[in-house]
Design a protein around this motif. Structure first.
Motif, PDB file in Angstrom:
ATOM      1  N   GLU A   7       0.837  -1.465   0.089  1.00  0.00           N
ATOM      2  CA  GLU A   7      -0.141  -0.325  -0.286  1.00  0.00           C
ATOM      3  C   GLU A   7       1.252   1.428   0.226  1.00  0.00           C
ATOM      4  OE1 GLU A   7      -3.961  -1.741   2.681  1.00  0.00           O
ATOM      5  OE2 GLU A   7      -2.124  -1.327   3.571  1.00  0.00           O
ATOM      6  N   LEU A   8       2.100   1.033   0.782  1.00  0.00           N
ATOM      7  CA  LEU A   8       2.954   2.433   0.084  1.00  0.00           C
ATOM      8  C   LEU A   8       3.271   2.798  -0.711  1.00  0.00           C
ATOM      9  CD1 LEU A   8       4.523   1.854   4.170  1.00  0.00           C
ATOM     10  CD2 LEU A   8       2.694   3.632   3.238  1.00  0.00           C
ATOM     11  N   CYS A  32      -4.372   2.281  -7.077  1.00  0.00           N
ATOM     12  CA  CYS A  32      -5.224   3.158  -6.193  1.00  0.00           C
ATOM     13  C   CYS A  32      -6.199   3.317  -6.227  1.00  0.00           C
ATOM     14  CB  CYS A  32      -4.771   4.784  -7.891  1.00  0.00           C
ATOM     15  SG  CYS A  32      -2.657   5.011  -7.779  1.00  0.00           S
ATOM     16  N   LEU A  33      -6.941   2.744  -6.814  1.00  0.00           N
ATOM     17  CA  LEU A  33      -8.567   3.174  -6.138  1.00  0.00           C
ATOM     18  C   LEU A  33      -8.543   1.739  -5.507  1.00  0.00           C
ATOM     19  CD1 LEU A  33     -10.336   3.541 -10.351  1.00  0.00           C
ATOM     20  CD2 LEU A  33     -10.255   4.611  -8.219  1.00  0.00           C
ATOM     21  N   ARG A  34      -8.081   0.495  -5.571  1.00  0.00           N
ATOM     22  CA  ARG A  34      -8.149  -0.175  -4.545  1.00  0.00           C
ATOM     23  C   ARG A  34      -7.656   0.090  -3.115  1.00  0.00           C
ATOM     24  NH1 ARG A  34      -7.404  -4.450  -8.036  1.00  0.00           N
ATOM     25  NH2 ARG A  34      -5.154  -3.548  -7.914  1.00  0.00           N
ATOM     26  N   LEU A  35      -6.600   0.914  -2.816  1.00  0.00           N
ATOM     27  CA  LEU A  35      -6.071   1.795  -2.008  1.00  0.00           C
ATOM     28  C   LEU A  35      -7.333   2.437  -1.791  1.00  0.00           C
ATOM     29  CD1 LEU A  35      -3.623   2.206   0.124  1.00  0.00           C
ATOM     30  CD2 LEU A  35      -3.112   3.991  -1.218  1.00  0.00           C
ATOM     31  N   ALA A  36      -7.696   3.556  -2.152  1.00  0.00           N
ATOM     32  CA  ALA A  36      -8.700   4.460  -1.633  1.00  0.00           C
ATOM     33  C   ALA A  36     -10.368   3.834  -1.659  1.00  0.00           C
ATOM     34  CB  ALA A  36      -9.154   5.558  -2.946  1.00  0.00           C
ATOM     35  N   GLY A  37     -10.459   2.632  -1.992  1.00  0.00           N
ATOM     36  CA  GLY A  37     -11.279   2.175  -1.185  1.00  0.00           C
ATOM     37  C   GLY A  37     -10.544   1.737   0.203  1.00  0.00           C
ATOM     38  N   ALA A  38     -10.223   0.662   0.337  1.00  0.00           N
ATOM     39  CA  ALA A  38      -9.390   0.554   1.352  1.00  0.00           C
ATOM     40  C   ALA A  38      -9.343   1.908   3.098  1.00  0.00           C
ATOM     41  CB  ALA A  38      -8.392  -0.121   1.293  1.00  0.00           C
ATOM     42  N   VAL A  39      -8.734   2.658   2.020  1.00  0.00           N
ATOM     43  CA  VAL A  39      -8.717   4.009   2.778  1.00  0.00           C
ATOM     44  C   VAL A  39     -10.332   4.486   3.646  1.00  0.00           C
ATOM     45  CG1 VAL A  39      -8.009   6.785   2.934  1.00  0.00           C
ATOM     46  CG2 VAL A  39      -6.644   5.122   2.339  1.00  0.00           C
ATOM     47  N   ARG A 124     -17.792  29.603  16.316  1.00  0.00           N
ATOM     48  CA  ARG A 124     -17.024  28.338  15.865  1.00  0.00           C
ATOM     49  C   ARG A 124     -17.627  27.225  16.171  1.00  0.00           C
ATOM     50  NH1 ARG A 124     -12.759  31.104  18.176  1.00  0.00           N
ATOM     51  NH2 ARG A 124     -12.255  29.081  18.920  1.00  0.00           N
ATOM     52  N   ALA A 125     -18.172  26.157  14.904  1.00  0.00           N
ATOM     53  CA  ALA A 125     -18.378  25.075  15.867  1.00  0.00           C
ATOM     54  C   ALA A 125     -17.207  23.780  16.308  1.00  0.00           C
ATOM     55  CB  ALA A 125     -19.287  24.596  14.436  1.00  0.00           C
ATOM     56  N   THR A 126     -17.140  23.159  17.255  1.00  0.00           N
ATOM     57  CA  THR A 126     -16.303  22.533  17.279  1.00  0.00           C
ATOM     58  C   THR A 126     -16.670  21.083  16.818  1.00  0.00           C
ATOM     59  OG1 THR A 126     -17.158  21.798  19.516  1.00  0.00           O
ATOM     60  CG2 THR A 126     -15.547  23.646  19.335  1.00  0.00           C
ATOM     61  N   PRO A 127     -15.650  19.811  16.675  1.00  0.00           N
ATOM     62  CA  PRO A 127     -16.383  18.811  16.020  1.00  0.00           C
ATOM     63  C   PRO A 127     -16.787  18.102  17.501  1.00  0.00           C
ATOM     64  CG  PRO A 127     -13.639  18.734  15.984  1.00  0.00           C
ATOM     65  CD  PRO A 127     -14.676  20.350  16.606  1.00  0.00           C
ATOM     66  N   THR A 128     -17.824  16.857  17.508  1.00  0.00           N
ATOM     67  CA  THR A 128     -18.654  16.866  18.035  1.00  0.00           C
ATOM     68  C   THR A 128     -18.921  14.591  17.350  1.00  0.00           C
ATOM     69  OG1 THR A 128     -20.551  17.603  17.704  1.00  0.00           O
ATOM     70  CG2 THR A 128     -19.466  18.507  19.657  1.00  0.00           C
ATOM     71  N   ALA A 129     -19.194  15.593  16.437  1.00  0.00           N
ATOM     72  CA  ALA A 129     -19.192  13.808  16.215  1.00  0.00           C
ATOM     73  C   ALA A 129     -17.869  13.387  14.629  1.00  0.00           C
ATOM     74  CB  ALA A 129     -20.259  13.961  14.722  1.00  0.00           C
ATOM     75  N   ALA A 130     -17.977  12.103  14.979  1.00  0.00           N
ATOM     76  CA  ALA A 130     -17.428  11.961  13.663  1.00  0.00           C
ATOM     77  C   ALA A 130     -16.950  12.884  12.316  1.00  0.00           C
ATOM     78  CB  ALA A 130     -16.918  10.143  13.333  1.00  0.00           C
ATOM     79  N   PRO A 131     -15.547  12.694  11.590  1.00  0.00           N
ATOM     80  CA  PRO A 131     -15.717  13.892  10.671  1.00  0.00           C
ATOM     81  C   PRO A 131     -16.340  13.178   9.094  1.00  0.00           C
ATOM     82  CG  PRO A 131     -13.897  12.755  10.463  1.00  0.00           C
ATOM     83  CD  PRO A 131     -14.603  12.435  11.939  1.00  0.00           C
ATOM     84  N   ALA A 132     -17.460  14.149   8.120  1.00  0.00           N
ATOM     85  CA  ALA A 132     -18.167  13.198   7.529  1.00  0.00           C
ATOM     86  C   ALA A 132     -16.904  12.568   6.249  1.00  0.00           C
ATOM     87  CB  ALA A 132     -18.598  14.281   6.648  1.00  0.00           C
ATOM     88  N   PRO A 133     -17.371  10.913   5.448  1.00  0.00           N
ATOM     89  CA  PRO A 133     -16.697  10.346   4.709  1.00  0.00           C
ATOM     90  C   PRO A 133     -16.081  11.296   3.590  1.00  0.00           C
ATOM     91  CG  PRO A 133     -18.825   9.283   4.663  1.00  0.00           C
ATOM     92  CD  PRO A 133     -19.199  10.784   6.208  1.00  0.00           C
ATOM     93  N   ARG A 134     -15.379  11.415   3.041  1.00  0.00           N
ATOM     94  CA  ARG A 134     -14.530  11.577   2.239  1.00  0.00           C
ATOM     95  C   ARG A 134     -15.220  11.162   0.938  1.00  0.00           C
ATOM     96  NH1 ARG A 134     -10.844   9.750  -0.593  1.00  0.00           N
ATOM     97  NH2 ARG A 134      -9.627   7.523  -0.118  1.00  0.00           N
ATOM     98  N   SER A 135     -15.316  12.378  -0.090  1.00  0.00           N
ATOM     99  CA  SER A 135     -15.923  11.479  -1.122  1.00  0.00           C
ATOM    100  C   SER A 135     -14.991   9.911  -2.656  1.00  0.00           C
ATOM    101  CB  SER A 135     -16.162  12.942  -2.626  1.00  0.00           C
ATOM    102  OG  SER A 135     -15.088  13.331  -2.838  1.00  0.00           O
ATOM    103  N   ARG A 136     -15.663   9.864  -2.948  1.00  0.00           N
ATOM    104  CA  ARG A 136     -15.001   8.811  -3.954  1.00  0.00           C
ATOM    105  C   ARG A 136     -14.450   9.181  -4.855  1.00  0.00           C
ATOM    106  NH1 ARG A 136     -15.038   3.741  -1.992  1.00  0.00           N
ATOM    107  NH2 ARG A 136     -14.656   2.495  -4.206  1.00  0.00           N
ATOM    108  N   LEU A 137     -12.624   8.516  -4.537  1.00  0.00           N
ATOM    109  CA  LEU A 137     -11.658   8.709  -5.768  1.00  0.00           C
ATOM    110  C   LEU A 137     -12.666   7.597  -6.866  1.00  0.00           C
ATOM    111  CD1 LEU A 137      -9.061   9.610  -6.256  1.00  0.00           C
ATOM    112  CD2 LEU A 137      -8.803   7.401  -5.736  1.00  0.00           C
TER     113      LEU A 137
END
Length: 193
Positions: A7-8, A32-39, A124-137
């Motif tokens: 993966e590295l 790269c697509l497989r790595l993005a999916g794993a992340v 300012r808002a403070t993060p209280t939940a998990a960050p939103a998932p990033r968009s798919r590559l």
């Protein structure tokens, strides 16, 4: 998050291509697509684990004083993960402050709660939940499209198939994410003669 050696290698190639766009072979694009999916899966799993931890924290807090040890341990884990203590946590810790661990956690939580209130008052808002998932590559710049004829019109990409409500995305198998290592044969020694 930890990456395997393979993966590295893929990540290093993807970063090199991002810095110096060049045509990519299909195999590199798929890697790269497989790595993005794993992340993506790892980020999603981290969000699920965080939600589970916070739900456990509430259950242990509701069962106080009988669950003191578990509650204090879970609260420490949640704070390490960026949890913003709520008023119920402060009230529970005040009731338990005769214990040294609870007293130190109360001080820490009061500082965090005060910081959170000040941030909200400042707008300012403070993060209280998990960050939103990033968009798919979906594509890499300079990938396969770079080696095509610039005069030839590009075919529109097919939109991704939406998941059915009852379908869960298939999680990759450990052997897919971390492929088995192949043993390296020992170097052969030459016989003098």
């Amino acid at each position: 998050m930890a990456f395997s050696a393979d993966e590295l290698r893929v990540l290093r190639r993807a970063l090199a291509i991002a810095l110096h766009p060049a045509p990519l072979p299909d195999e590199d694009v798929q890697d790269c697509l497989r790595l993005a999916g794993a992340v993506d899966e790892a980020v999603s799993e981290a969000g699920r684990l965080r939600a589970f931890l916070l739900a456990d924290l509430v259950r242990y807090r509701d069962a106080l004083p009988g669950s003191v040890g578990g509650y204090l341990e879970l609260l420490q884990d949640a704070l390490a993960g960026g949890y913003d203590p709520c008023p119920e946590d402060l009230a529970a810790l005040r009731a338990l402050r005769s214990r040294p661990v609870a007293a130190s956690l109360l001080e820490r939580c009061q500082v965090l709660a005060e910081r959170s209130v000040r941030a909200r008052l400042a707008g300012r808002a403070t993060p209280t939940a998990a960050p939103a998932p990033r968009s798919r590559l979906l594509a890499l710049p300079g990938g396969r499209a770079a080696d095509t004829d610039p005069e030839r019109p590009k075919a529109p990409a097919a939109p991704p198939k939406p998941a059915q409500p009852s379908e869960r995305p298939a999680a990759p198998k450990p052997s897919e994410v971390f492929p088995p290592r192949r043993p390296v044969p020992p170097p052969q020694q030459r016989a003098a003669g």
